[in-house]
Scaffold this motif. Structure first.
Motif, PDB file in Angstrom:
ATOM      1  N   VAL A  68       1.268  -1.082   0.128  1.00 43.79           N
ATOM      2  CA  VAL A  68      -0.007  -0.080   0.343  1.00 43.79           C
ATOM      3  C   VAL A  68       1.307   1.510  -0.039  1.00 43.79           C
ATOM      4  CG1 VAL A  68      -1.921   1.115   1.125  1.00 43.79           C
ATOM      5  CG2 VAL A  68      -1.861  -0.945   0.903  1.00 43.79           C
ATOM      6  N   MET A  69       1.548   1.335   1.024  1.00 45.86           N
ATOM      7  CA  MET A  69       2.437   2.271   1.346  1.00 45.86           C
ATOM      8  C   MET A  69       3.404   1.995   1.855  1.00 45.86           C
ATOM      9  SD  MET A  69       2.200   6.871   3.184  1.00 45.86           S
ATOM     10  CE  MET A  69       1.117   7.221   1.636  1.00 45.86           C
ATOM     11  N   ASN A  70       4.998   2.437   1.478  1.00 46.44           N
ATOM     12  CA  ASN A  70       5.922   1.945   1.794  1.00 46.44           C
ATOM     13  C   ASN A  70       6.511   2.585   2.474  1.00 46.44           C
ATOM     14  OD1 ASN A  70       8.281   3.839   0.687  1.00 46.44           O
ATOM     15  ND2 ASN A  70       7.558   2.841  -1.942  1.00 46.44           N
ATOM     16  N   GLY A  71       8.057   2.424   3.849  1.00 45.36           N
ATOM     17  CA  GLY A  71       8.539   3.883   4.657  1.00 45.36           C
ATOM     18  C   GLY A  71       8.819   4.677   4.195  1.00 45.36           C
ATOM     19  N   LEU A  72       9.523   4.323   3.289  1.00 46.50           N
ATOM     20  CA  LEU A  72      10.213   5.681   2.604  1.00 46.50           C
ATOM     21  C   LEU A  72       9.041   6.939   2.688  1.00 46.50           C
ATOM     22  CD1 LEU A  72      12.631   4.388   0.364  1.00 46.50           C
ATOM     23  CD2 LEU A  72      13.193   5.321   2.752  1.00 46.50           C
ATOM     24  N   ASP A  73       7.916   6.314   1.943  1.00 50.45           N
ATOM     25  CA  ASP A  73       7.173   7.589   1.554  1.00 50.45           C
ATOM     26  C   ASP A  73       5.867   8.109   2.405  1.00 50.45           C
ATOM     27  OD1 ASP A  73       7.681   7.172  -1.632  1.00 50.45           O
ATOM     28  OD2 ASP A  73       6.406   5.066  -1.758  1.00 50.45           O
ATOM     29  N   PHE A  74       6.034   6.862   3.872  1.00 53.20           N
ATOM     30  CA  PHE A  74       5.243   7.716   4.810  1.00 53.20           C
ATOM     31  C   PHE A  74       5.704   8.860   5.396  1.00 53.20           C
ATOM     32  CE2 PHE A  74       6.218   7.039   9.508  1.00 53.20           C
ATOM     33  CZ  PHE A  74       4.407   7.457   9.731  1.00 53.20           C
ATOM     34  N   VAL A  75       7.560   8.167   5.233  1.00 49.74           N
ATOM     35  CA  VAL A  75       8.393   9.383   6.079  1.00 49.74           C
ATOM     36  C   VAL A  75       8.577  11.004   5.470  1.00 49.74           C
ATOM     37  CG1 VAL A  75      10.516  10.378   6.684  1.00 49.74           C
ATOM     38  CG2 VAL A  75      10.567   7.459   6.885  1.00 49.74           C
ATOM     39  N   LYS A  76       8.207  10.468   3.742  1.00 48.97           N
ATOM     40  CA  LYS A  76       8.076  11.966   2.979  1.00 48.97           C
ATOM     41  C   LYS A  76       6.753  12.321   2.802  1.00 48.97           C
ATOM     42  CE  LYS A  76      11.134  10.094  -0.885  1.00 48.97           C
ATOM     43  NZ  LYS A  76      10.573   9.889  -2.183  1.00 48.97           N
ATOM     44  N   ALA A  77       5.481  11.325   3.297  1.00 48.91           N
ATOM     45  CA  ALA A  77       4.373  12.388   3.884  1.00 48.91           C
ATOM     46  C   ALA A  77       4.111  12.851   5.105  1.00 48.91           C
ATOM     47  CB  ALA A  77       3.207  11.251   3.734  1.00 48.91           C
ATOM     48  N   ALA A  78       4.653  11.915   6.215  1.00 50.36           N
ATOM     49  CA  ALA A  78       4.720  12.832   7.512  1.00 50.36           C
ATOM     50  C   ALA A  78       6.013  14.213   7.245  1.00 50.36           C
ATOM     51  CB  ALA A  78       5.126  11.461   8.283  1.00 50.36           C
ATOM     52  N   ARG A  79       7.148  13.987   7.349  1.00 51.93           N
ATOM     53  CA  ARG A  79       7.498  15.230   7.197  1.00 51.93           C
ATOM     54  C   ARG A  79       6.879  16.571   6.494  1.00 51.93           C
ATOM     55  NH1 ARG A  79       9.808  14.553  11.975  1.00 51.93           N
ATOM     56  NH2 ARG A  79      11.897  13.274  11.940  1.00 51.93           N
ATOM     57  N   ALA A  80       6.254  15.639   5.639  1.00 52.83           N
ATOM     58  CA  ALA A  80       5.586  17.034   4.637  1.00 52.83           C
ATOM     59  C   ALA A  80       4.367  17.918   5.923  1.00 52.83           C
ATOM     60  CB  ALA A  80       5.049  16.591   3.674  1.00 52.83           C
ATOM     61  N   ASP A  81       4.139  17.408   6.436  1.00 56.05           N
ATOM     62  CA  ASP A  81       3.360  17.808   7.334  1.00 56.05           C
ATOM     63  C   ASP A  81       4.069  19.121   8.825  1.00 56.05           C
ATOM     64  OD1 ASP A  81       0.728  18.710   9.472  1.00 56.05           O
ATOM     65  OD2 ASP A  81       0.005  16.917   9.767  1.00 56.05           O
ATOM     66  N   GLU A  82       4.047  20.099   9.069  1.00 53.75           N
ATOM     67  CA  GLU A  82       4.333  20.135   9.905  1.00 53.75           C
ATOM     68  C   GLU A  82       4.362  20.181  11.504  1.00 53.75           C
ATOM     69  OE1 GLU A  82       2.614  24.769  10.684  1.00 53.75           O
ATOM     70  OE2 GLU A  82       3.780  24.466   9.046  1.00 53.75           O
ATOM     71  N   ASP A  83       3.360  19.655  11.713  1.00 56.29           N
ATOM     72  CA  ASP A  83       2.610  18.822  12.893  1.00 56.29           C
ATOM     73  C   ASP A  83       3.426  17.630  13.297  1.00 56.29           C
ATOM     74  OD1 ASP A  83       0.679  20.806  13.308  1.00 56.29           O
ATOM     75  OD2 ASP A  83      -0.580  19.584  12.392  1.00 56.29           O
ATOM     76  N   ASN A  84       3.652  17.406  12.519  1.00 51.20           N
ATOM     77  CA  ASN A  84       5.079  15.921  12.739  1.00 51.20           C
ATOM     78  C   ASN A  84       6.580  16.256  12.809  1.00 51.20           C
ATOM     79  OD1 ASN A  84       2.571  13.580  12.240  1.00 51.20           O
ATOM     80  ND2 ASN A  84       3.119  14.296  10.261  1.00 51.20           N
ATOM     81  N   ALA A  85       7.144  17.848  12.706  1.00 49.70           N
ATOM     82  CA  ALA A  85       8.122  17.836  12.871  1.00 49.70           C
ATOM     83  C   ALA A  85       9.131  17.358  14.111  1.00 49.70           C
ATOM     84  CB  ALA A  85       8.725  19.311  12.762  1.00 49.70           C
ATOM     85  N   GLU A  86       7.934  17.602  14.822  1.00 49.87           N
ATOM     86  CA  GLU A  86       9.288  16.517  16.287  1.00 49.87           C
ATOM     87  C   GLU A  86       9.131  15.964  16.777  1.00 49.87           C
ATOM     88  OE1 GLU A  86      10.735  19.220  18.440  1.00 49.87           O
ATOM     89  OE2 GLU A  86      10.588  20.321  16.965  1.00 49.87           O
ATOM     90  N   MET A  87       8.097  14.753  15.359  1.00 52.92           N
ATOM     91  CA  MET A  87       8.255  12.850  15.544  1.00 52.92           C
ATOM     92  C   MET A  87       9.675  12.872  15.205  1.00 52.92           C
ATOM     93  SD  MET A  87       5.997  10.019  13.966  1.00 52.92           S
ATOM     94  CE  MET A  87       5.796  10.434  12.426  1.00 52.92           C
ATOM     95  N   MET A  88      10.223  11.561  16.509  1.00 52.47           N
ATOM     96  CA  MET A  88      11.819  10.711  16.057  1.00 52.47           C
ATOM     97  C   MET A  88      11.336   9.836  15.014  1.00 52.47           C
ATOM     98  SD  MET A  88      14.253  10.894  19.799  1.00 52.47           S
ATOM     99  CE  MET A  88      12.097  10.270  20.443  1.00 52.47           C
ATOM    100  N   ILE A  89      11.688   9.645  14.283  1.00 50.57           N
ATOM    101  CA  ILE A  89      11.662   8.537  12.772  1.00 50.57           C
ATOM    102  C   ILE A  89      12.693   7.559  12.973  1.00 50.57           C
ATOM    103  CG2 ILE A  89      10.742   7.076  11.226  1.00 50.57           C
ATOM    104  CD1 ILE A  89       9.665  10.002  10.626  1.00 50.57           C
TER     105      ILE A  89
END
Length: 92
Positions: free
Chosen positions: A57-78
């Protein structure tokens, strides 16, 4: 603190869940990147995400890109947690 485990393997999620819960984290799980994004949308940002690279469905690299595109997730450690060993994939 809240952690999000993103892996298509239920067994891997179970092992990681035991470890991370033992460190005091409240755990949420997703079987792919899209499920993880949906959880973030419904529950808000997480403190930590442990993410596999290869998932349907969505791989990890695409997830990271999508999550990082939202500034609300800026502090989330990945942290990528994967058995992938291909050099170019790891470098990405």
């Amino acid at each position: 603190m809240r952690a999000l485990l993103v892996d298509d393997s239920r067994a891997v999620r179970k092992v990681l869940s035991r470890i991370i819960a033992g460190l005091g984290y409240e755990i949420s799980e997703a079987g792919n990147g899209q499920e993880a994004l949906d959880l973030i949308k419904s529950k808000g940002a997480f403190d930590l995400a442990l993410v596999d690279i290869n998932m349907p469905v969505m791989n990890g690299l695409d997830f990271v890109k999508a999550a990082r595109a939202d500034e609300d997730n800026a502090e989330m450690m990945i942290m990528m947690v994967t058995s992938e060993s291909e050099g170019t994939t790891v470098a990405r």
